[in-house]
Design a protein around this motif. Structure first.
Motif, PDB file in Angstrom:
ATOM      1  N   ALA A  27      65.114  56.570 -35.070  1.00 33.45           N
ATOM      2  CA  ALA A  27      66.292  56.606 -34.204  1.00 33.45           C
ATOM      3  C   ALA A  27      66.052  57.487 -32.989  1.00 33.45           C
ATOM      4  CB  ALA A  27      67.505  57.102 -34.987  1.00 33.45           C
ATOM      5  N   VAL A  28      65.407  58.633 -33.200  1.00 30.61           N
ATOM      6  CA  VAL A  28      65.105  59.530 -32.078  1.00 30.61           C
ATOM      7  C   VAL A  28      64.112  58.867 -31.122  1.00 30.61           C
ATOM      8  CG1 VAL A  28      64.071  61.739 -31.417  1.00 30.61           C
ATOM      9  CG2 VAL A  28      65.640  61.630 -33.352  1.00 30.61           C
TER      10      VAL A  28
ATOM     11  N   GLU B  19      65.360  54.602 -24.729  1.00 28.46           N
ATOM     12  CA  GLU B  19      66.561  54.266 -23.961  1.00 28.46           C
ATOM     13  C   GLU B  19      66.757  55.225 -22.780  1.00 28.46           C
ATOM     14  OE1 GLU B  19      68.768  51.813 -24.383  1.00 28.46           O
ATOM     15  OE2 GLU B  19      68.880  51.232 -26.492  1.00 28.46           O
ATOM     16  N   LEU B  20      66.382  56.480 -22.980  1.00 27.14           N
ATOM     17  CA  LEU B  20      66.551  57.487 -21.925  1.00 27.14           C
ATOM     18  C   LEU B  20      65.384  57.502 -20.944  1.00 27.14           C
ATOM     19  CD1 LEU B  20      67.916  60.501 -24.026  1.00 27.14           C
ATOM     20  CD2 LEU B  20      69.225  58.871 -22.646  1.00 27.14           C
ATOM     21  N   GLY B  21      64.354  56.711 -21.198  1.00 29.16           N
ATOM     22  CA  GLY B  21      63.202  56.661 -20.303  1.00 29.16           C
ATOM     23  C   GLY B  21      62.278  57.852 -20.445  1.00 29.16           C
TER      24      GLY B  21
ATOM     25  N   LEU C 103      67.752  67.478 -22.997  1.00 25.19           N
ATOM     26  CA  LEU C 103      67.736  66.246 -23.792  1.00 25.19           C
ATOM     27  C   LEU C 103      69.118  65.930 -24.335  1.00 25.19           C
ATOM     28  CD1 LEU C 103      66.409  63.909 -25.285  1.00 25.19           C
ATOM     29  CD2 LEU C 103      65.622  65.546 -27.026  1.00 25.19           C
ATOM     30  N   PHE C 104      69.818  66.932 -24.823  1.00 29.04           N
ATOM     31  CA  PHE C 104      71.162  66.695 -25.339  1.00 29.04           C
ATOM     32  C   PHE C 104      72.135  66.323 -24.225  1.00 29.04           C
ATOM     33  CE2 PHE C 104      70.038  68.642 -29.444  1.00 29.04           C
ATOM     34  CZ  PHE C 104      70.713  67.764 -30.286  1.00 29.04           C
TER      35      PHE C 104
ATOM     36  N   ALA D 218      75.492  62.032 -22.405  1.00 22.61           N
ATOM     37  CA  ALA D 218      75.916  61.196 -21.275  1.00 22.61           C
ATOM     38  C   ALA D 218      75.688  59.719 -21.601  1.00 22.61           C
ATOM     39  CB  ALA D 218      75.158  61.587 -20.008  1.00 22.61           C
ATOM     40  N   PHE D 219      74.562  59.416 -22.211  1.00 21.93           N
ATOM     41  CA  PHE D 219      74.213  58.041 -22.559  1.00 21.93           C
ATOM     42  C   PHE D 219      75.192  57.450 -23.568  1.00 21.93           C
ATOM     43  CE2 PHE D 219      71.819  55.381 -25.657  1.00 21.93           C
ATOM     44  CZ  PHE D 219      71.600  54.282 -24.845  1.00 21.93           C
TER      45      PHE D 219
END
Length: 235
Positions: free
Chosen positions: A13-14, A20-22, A46-47, A52-53
């Motif tokens: 998952a990470v 997804e965050l690039g 990172l958090f 935000a995502f």
């Protein structure tokens, strides 16, 4: 599910969240090998991106830019939005508040880049501050014995003696949970769309009132749109 399977699922998952965050593959796993100052700064960033995502995905991509520009904390910050949307709960809010506090300490003066250390930070905490630190890192669960290799210690002792690793482990589970919430949201939306499409296929289309009216006029007059045929064409 065993702990091993749970850890594997969290790792995946990470990794999916990183994609997804690039971010580069293995970004999160690499943080544990950073010096303590870099670890805190990068983990906090990172958090910020992860919240935000997930919040933008919940509210709709049109607000992604707005959410991304919000501060981490405060009444109108990312954490406040995530809490209001029930993306995070009280335990997660406490953990994120600790991380923000550590981040603020790290950026308070250039000396922190070389002097900051998590063991030193924990050592300097008062008794009450230490309780708050422990609660933020491991939640409200009762203390328990854990075995690592051939050594068995209490969870409290492990966190106090290994603050960096403990924060990293808590971060892994939280980041994984954030991504899985996003995946669940996607699944629910796909299911709702499928149900709507299925219902549409099974339900006969409603008759068009205009076509019914026009059809009646055509039948009554012998001509389309209610116009009678000219006298010369009546035969």
């Amino acid at each position: 599910m065993t702990d091993t399977n749970g850890k594997d699922a969290a790792d995946q998952a990470v990794a999916d969240l990183e994609r997804e965050l690039g971010l580069p593959k293995g970004f999160f796993n690499g943080l544990v090998h950073e010096d303590d100052w870099s670890f805190v700064i990068k983990l906090h960033a990172l958090f910020e991106s992860a919240l935000a995502f997930v919040v933008a995905h919940k509210l709709g991509e049109k607000v992604a830019g707005i959410i991304g520009r919000l501060d981490m904390n405060g009444q109108r910050g990312k954490v406040a939005f995530a809490r209001a949307l029930e993306i995070v709960g009280d335990d997660e809010v406490r953990f994120l508040a600790l991380l923000s506090s550590l981040r603020n300490r790290c950026v308070h003066g250039v000396r922190q880049t070389v002097e900051f250390s998590l063991p030193g930070y924990v050592e300097a905490l008062s008794r009450d501050e230490r309780k708050s630190f422990l609660r933020a890192v491991r939640g409200d669960e009762p203390d328990r014995r854990i075995t690592i290799g051939d050594k068995t210690v209490s969870h409290t002792q492990f966190v106090l003696e290994n603050p960096k690793l403990s924060i990293w482990l808590s971060s892994m589970w939280l980041l994984a949970a954030l991504y899985m919430l996003k995946e669940i949201e996607d699944h629910v939306r796909r299911r709702e769309r499928a149900l709507i499409e299925l219902a549409t296929l099974k339900t006969p289309p409603a008759p068009n009132p205009l076509l019914i009216a026009l059809s009646g006029k055509a039948g009554d007059s012998g001509g389309l749109m209610g116009f009678a045929a000219p006298d010369g064409d009546k035969g």
